[in-house]
Design an enzyme around this catalytic site. Structure first.
Site, mmCIF file in Angstrom:
data_model
loop_
_atom_site.group_PDB
_atom_site.id
_atom_site.type_symbol
_atom_site.label_atom_id
_atom_site.label_comp_id
_atom_site.label_asym_id
_atom_site.label_seq_id
_atom_site.Cartn_x
_atom_site.Cartn_y
_atom_site.Cartn_z
ATOM 1 N N ASP A 10 0.875 -1.193 0.000
ATOM 2 C CA ASP A 10 0.000 0.000 0.000
ATOM 3 C C ASP A 10 0.906 1.235 0.000
ATOM 4 O OD1 ASP A 10 -3.030 0.837 1.785
ATOM 5 O OD2 ASP A 10 -1.611 2.200 0.845
ATOM 6 N N ASP A 110 -3.346 2.443 -5.457
ATOM 7 C CA ASP A 110 -2.146 2.395 -4.605
ATOM 8 C C ASP A 110 -2.007 1.098 -3.799
ATOM 9 O OD1 ASP A 110 -4.010 2.785 -2.518
ATOM 10 O OD2 ASP A 110 -2.526 3.898 -1.355
ATOM 11 N N GLU A 111 -2.685 0.045 -4.238
ATOM 12 C CA GLU A 111 -2.613 -1.208 -3.488
ATOM 13 C C GLU A 111 -2.549 -2.419 -4.396
ATOM 14 O OE1 GLU A 111 -5.612 -2.051 -0.276
ATOM 15 O OE2 GLU A 111 -5.434 0.116 -0.015
HETATM 16 N N1 DCP Z 1 -8.352 8.865 -1.569
HETATM 17 C C1 DCP Z 1 -9.340 9.808 -1.879
HETATM 18 N N2 DCP Z 1 -10.389 10.023 -1.016
HETATM 19 C C2 DCP Z 1 -10.484 9.325 0.141
HETATM 20 C C3 DCP Z 1 -9.503 8.350 0.468
HETATM 21 C C4 DCP Z 1 -8.438 8.155 -0.425
HETATM 22 O O1 DCP Z 1 -9.259 10.431 -2.921
HETATM 23 N N3 DCP Z 1 -11.516 9.561 0.984
HETATM 24 C C5 DCP Z 1 -7.217 8.688 -2.508
HETATM 25 C C6 DCP Z 1 -6.052 9.541 -2.092
HETATM 26 C C7 DCP Z 1 -5.058 8.578 -1.498
HETATM 27 C C8 DCP Z 1 -5.357 7.290 -2.244
HETATM 28 O O2 DCP Z 1 -6.765 7.338 -2.529
HETATM 29 O O3 DCP Z 1 -3.720 9.012 -1.672
HETATM 30 C C9 DCP Z 1 -5.019 6.063 -1.438
HETATM 31 O O4 DCP Z 1 -5.793 6.009 -0.255
HETATM 32 P P1 DCP Z 1 -5.248 5.433 1.107
HETATM 33 O O5 DCP Z 1 -6.421 5.181 1.961
HETATM 34 O O6 DCP Z 1 -4.306 4.300 0.865
HETATM 35 O O7 DCP Z 1 -4.471 6.657 1.768
HETATM 36 P P2 DCP Z 1 -3.061 7.271 1.465
HETATM 37 O O8 DCP Z 1 -2.266 6.471 0.486
HETATM 38 O O9 DCP Z 1 -3.241 8.693 1.085
HETATM 39 O O10 DCP Z 1 -2.389 7.251 2.891
HETATM 40 P P3 DCP Z 1 -1.779 6.026 3.722
HETATM 41 O O11 DCP Z 1 -0.336 6.377 3.936
HETATM 42 O O12 DCP Z 1 -2.549 6.043 4.999
HETATM 43 O O13 DCP Z 1 -1.963 4.781 2.942
HETATM 44 CA CA CA Z 2 -1.959 4.255 0.706
HETATM 45 CA CA CA Z 3 -4.736 2.234 0.032
#
Ligand code: DCP
Ligand code: CA
Ligand code: CA
Length: 367
Positions: A10, A110-111
């Site tokens: 992730d 991202d996963e």
């Molecule tokens: N995303 C979005 N709206 C949301 C949640 C996520 O647009 N409510 C998008 C932005 C993030 C991406 O999806 O960058 C991936 O979501 P993640 O939940 O994996 O969160 P992040 O990668 O941003 O952070 P983490 O380091 O917690 O994985």
């Molecule tokens: Ca992420």
């Molecule tokens: Ca994710």
């Protein structure tokens, strides 16, 4: 059969990390990436933020004006989402990841799950170095950091991954599964969101350990057959789902806007059935079977989500798509809080296999 070794990768604070990548001078500031709805300068929602911004309480999904308020007095930087750019970075990383696994399954931008059983010869002792090697390779080639969870199946890999971020690496061996899961809140299991965990708490179930003590009949009575059986297994760390490719090119799908924002399943299915008709026309030309049905939604706050279901055996008929999509929406709506603006459906995992041919793998799994 020996142990499987499954990884979930992730990417850390992904959209914001991409922004830091093309503009490294942002790194020391709170960075917020958001969807601007355009009504006023500040209306819209936070997609994600870097970890500096998170220290001030910024969270995904939060209104932008609130994030601005929380970051008042800091050198914060607010940027609009640039999906095309994030997709490019994502593709580069996914390409590298797939070369490290026998099978690889991308689940979102991202996963991805990696089945690395062969690469580490089924040995968890080897998984740490292997994961580290992948991390270094991606960091060198693309410049992005990510978090890895390793476990004997997808369920455990996912929970392991969530337990330490960013730049984390958590390995749970088969022997450690019970201890690892026991104290965790039920909400950490995939599929247990706010509503279901509230219902579990109503009957006194807070931790996974406690959930594992509820017998199967009670579970089914409370949550229905599919959910009940799933929770029963999940609480024990059981999960047979294979890691399997679901490449974009190998799916047929449609996406469209609903007549009005809604949470009404019959209205949603009306739209979905039109899309299924469309998909089906394209599908029959292939003269194959499908094994995956997926749905996607975009909510009123413009956040999106997709989920999918792998069928027990390949299918060829329209009714199966309808039924699976209906189930997925039912499950989804039980958890979603907001109204839905856009919906989509897709099928994938195409095979030449005949639907009625008994598959040995599913035979062994069910016996
Ligand atoms: N995303 C979005 N709206 C949301 C949640 C996520 O647009 N409510 C998008 C932005 C993030 C991406 O999806 O960058 C991936 O979501 P993640 O939940 O994996 O969160 P992040 O990668 O941003 O952070 P983490 O380091 O917690 O994985
Ligand atoms: Ca992420
Ligand atoms: Ca994710």
């Amino acid at each position: 059969m020996g142990n499987r070794v499954v990884m979930l990768v992730d990417f850390d604070y992904f959209f914001a990390q991409c922004e830091e990548l093309r503009n490294p001078s942002l790194k020391d500031n709170p960075v917020v990436v958001g969807v601007y709805s355009g009504r006023t300068e500040e209306s819209g929602a936070v997609s994600t933020s870097n970890y500096i911004a998170r220290k001030y309480g910024v969270k995904s999904g939060m209104p932008l004006f609130l994030a601005k308020r929380k970051l008042d007095g800091t050198d914060s930087v607010f940027l609009p989402v640039d999906h095309e750019y994030y997709d490019q970075i994502s593709d580069k990383i996914m390409h590298i990841l797939s070369s490290y696994a026998t099978t690889y399954e991308q689940v979102s931008v991202d996963e991805a799950y990696l089945d690395v059983t062969e690469q580490v010869e089924g040995r968890f002792e080897k998984a740490k170095d292997y994961a580290q090697k992948i991390k270094v390779d991606v960091k060198n080639k693309v410049g992005v950091s990510f978090t890895v969870g390793v476990g004997p199946n997808k369920l455990i890999a996912k929970i392991a991954c969530d337990s330490q971020k960013p730049d984390g690496l958590t390995i749970i061996t088969p022997d450690e599964v019970t201890c690892f899961l026991s104290p965790l809140p039920v909400g950490r299991l995939l599929g247990v969101g706010h509503k279901i965990s509230a219902r579990m708490e109503d009957i006194g179930v807070k931790t996974i350990n406690y959930l594992a003590s509820v017998d199967i009949q009670k579970m089914v009575a409370l949550f229905g057959k599919a959910f009940g059986v799933y929770f029963f297994n999940a609480a024990r760390g059981f999960d047979n789902e294979p890691v399997q490719e679901t490449g974009e090119a190998e799916t047929i799908g449609r996406m469209g806007t609903l007549k009005e924002d809604t949470r009404d399943i019959s209205m949603i299915m009306e739209k979905i059935d039109e899309q299924i008709d469309d998909i089906y026309r394209e599908f029959i030309l292939k003269n194959q079977s499908f094994r995956l049905v997926g749905i996607s939604t975009v909510l009123t706050n413009l956040s999106g989500k997709s989920c999918s279901k792998t069928l027990d055996k390949p299918a060829k008929d329209k009714e199966t798509i309808h039924k699976a999509a209906f189930e997925l929406f039912e499950k989804y709506l039980a958890e979603a809080e907001l109204e839905i603006r856009r919906v989509g459906v897709r099928i994938g995992n195409f095979t030449k296999e005949e639907p009625n041919q008994k598959q040995l793998t599913s035979f062994f799994q069910s016996s």
